[in-house]
Enzyme design. Sequence first.
Site, PDB file in Angstrom:
ATOM      1  N   CYS A   1       1.176  -0.919  -0.124  1.00 12.14           N
ATOM      2  CA  CYS A   1       0.029  -0.025   0.246  1.00 12.14           C
ATOM      3  C   CYS A   1       0.556   0.981   0.245  1.00 12.14           C
ATOM      4  O   CYS A   1       0.143   2.144  -0.388  1.00 12.14           O
ATOM      5  CB  CYS A   1      -1.121   0.094   1.370  1.00 12.14           C
ATOM      6  SG  CYS A   1      -1.668  -1.146   1.189  1.00 12.14           S
TER       7      CYS A   1
ATOM      8  N   HIS B   1      -3.340   6.882   3.619  1.00 11.48           N
ATOM      9  CA  HIS B   1      -3.505   6.133   3.400  1.00 11.48           C
ATOM     10  C   HIS B   1      -5.478   5.939   3.725  1.00 11.48           C
ATOM     11  O   HIS B   1      -5.094   6.365   4.925  1.00 11.48           O
ATOM     12  CB  HIS B   1      -2.140   4.868   3.214  1.00 11.48           C
ATOM     13  CG  HIS B   1      -3.240   3.333   2.991  1.00 11.48           C
ATOM     14  ND1 HIS B   1      -3.261   3.251   1.679  1.00 11.48           N
ATOM     15  CD2 HIS B   1      -3.312   1.848   3.633  1.00 11.48           C
ATOM     16  CE1 HIS B   1      -3.765   1.783   1.477  1.00 11.48           C
ATOM     17  NE2 HIS B   1      -3.712   1.611   2.864  1.00 11.48           N
TER      18      HIS B   1
ATOM     19  N   ASN C   1     -10.256   0.429   0.367  1.00 13.26           N
ATOM     20  CA  ASN C   1      -8.982  -0.049   0.208  1.00 13.26           C
ATOM     21  C   ASN C   1      -8.490   0.067  -1.088  1.00 13.26           C
ATOM     22  O   ASN C   1      -8.382  -0.964  -1.368  1.00 13.26           O
ATOM     23  CB  ASN C   1      -8.004  -0.353   1.357  1.00 13.26           C
ATOM     24  CG  ASN C   1      -7.096  -0.789   1.508  1.00 13.26           C
ATOM     25  OD1 ASN C   1      -6.250   0.695   0.773  1.00 13.26           O
ATOM     26  ND2 ASN C   1      -6.652  -0.881   2.260  1.00 13.26           N
TER      27      ASN C   1
END
Length: 374
Positions: free
Chosen positions: A111, A249, A279
Site C-alpha cells: 500500500c 492511506h 482501500n
Amino acid sequence: MTYAAITGWGACMPPAVLTNADLSTFLDTNDEWIRTRTGMRERRVSHVSGMELSVVASARALACAGLDAGDLELIVYGSCSNEEAVPNSASGVQAALGATRAAAMDVNTACTSFLYGLTTATSMIRTGIVKNAVVIGVELISKYMDWSDRGVAVLFGDGAAAVVLQASDTESGVIGSVLGCDALARKTLRVRGIGVGYSGRDITIGDTKWDFDGPAIFKRAVHAMSEASLRVMKEQGITAEQVDLVVPHQANLRIIESVAKYAGLPMDKVMLTVERYGNMSAATVPVALVEALETGRVKPGATILMPGFGGGLTWAATLVKWGDRVTPLGTSDRSLPPCTQSALEMINAIRAAQDPHGRSAAGLSTLVAGAFDG
Ligand code: UT7
C-alpha cells in the site's frame, strides 16, 4: 538546490461500483457492519488491467503538466498487483504512452508503493539523474481477492492515479520523507499465491489465499502512521498547525481518525475517499490527492502530509510543499473503453473461476489476459 515539483496529476477510476449490498449477496456480511467497522460504502471494480488504468492516469497527469510523453525521463509504477513480473509494468506504460526516452521501474511496497515511489523519483530528480518523472499508484486487487473471505473481500477496491514531477529551483514537491518497515509483523498481511513461493505446496500459481490479521494490522498501522507523521514534521520543523491538508492511506476510517488524533491533526484537514473507494492499496493516496486538487482543497503553497502503511508492514510519511499552480495546464482525451458489465457481474465471473480453496490458474490467466494484451 534542485527540487522536484509536482506539476501534473491525474486519476483513472474504473466506473463499475460494487456496493456493500452487492457484497452481501454472496458473503455473510452486511452494510451496517462494513460501514461502522471501516467507513466504506462502496468500491470500484476494474474491467481493464492495472496498466491500462495507469496509462490513462499518466496521460492525464502529463497533459496537466504540459509535458510531452516523448520528453519523459522516468516512469515509476507503484503497485503490488502487477499482471506480470517480467517484463515489468512500467515498461508497458512507457510503450502505451510513447515515452520512448523514459527509464521504467516498478516499486512494490504494497500500500505504500506510491509514497516509496514518490520519494525514489524525487531523490533521482534532486540528484540530477533525471529531470522529470511520472509516479503511478495503481492497484487491481479484484483479480487477486479471495472472494470467499469476508474478512478481506469487503475492504479493497481498484483504482489508479499518477503525478508528474519536474526539476525546479523553487522549494516545492517532497520536502521530507520517512520510510520504514515493521518486518516482525510481515506475516500479519500476506497474499499467498502472488509469486511462486507457494507453488506445489498449499497454493497453485494463480490461486490466492489471504493471511490477514485485521486487529493486529490495525494497531500497528495506527502506531506506525502516527509516529512517522510526527517524525517527518519534527525533522522538517513543521507543526501540526502548519499542515494544511492530510492525505492519508485509507484502509479504515477508524485508523485515519486515530492517527489524526494521535498526531494532533483535526479531521477537517483530512482528505477522505474511503467511503466511496475503500482501500485501493497503492492507489489510495494519489487518488485522494488528485481529488483534493480537483475539489479545490489544495491551495497554492500548501503543506501536505501523506502518511501510509501496508504489507511488509511498510510505512511512510511524506511532507509535500505545493507550488503556485493548482489547476491543470491541459487535458488528455485518453479514456477507458466502455464497461459493459456491472461490478457484481465481474466479481461473480471471478468467483466462478475460483475453486473452493482459491482461484484456478487457468481461470485467473483468462481473466487477466482478456483484459490486456500490451
Ligand atoms: O492497507 C492494508 C492494511 N489493512 C488494514 O489496515 C486493515 C486493518 N484492520 C481493520 O481495518 C479492521 O481490523 C477490520 C475492518 C479488518 C476488522 O474490524 P475489527 O473491528 O478489527 O473486527 P474483527 O476482525 O475483530 O472482527 C469482529 C467480528 C468477528 O466476529 P466475532 O468473532 O466477534 O463473532 C468477525 O468474524 O466481526 C466479524 N467479521 C465480519 N462480520 C461481518 C469480520 N469480517 C466481517 C464482515 N462482515 N465482513
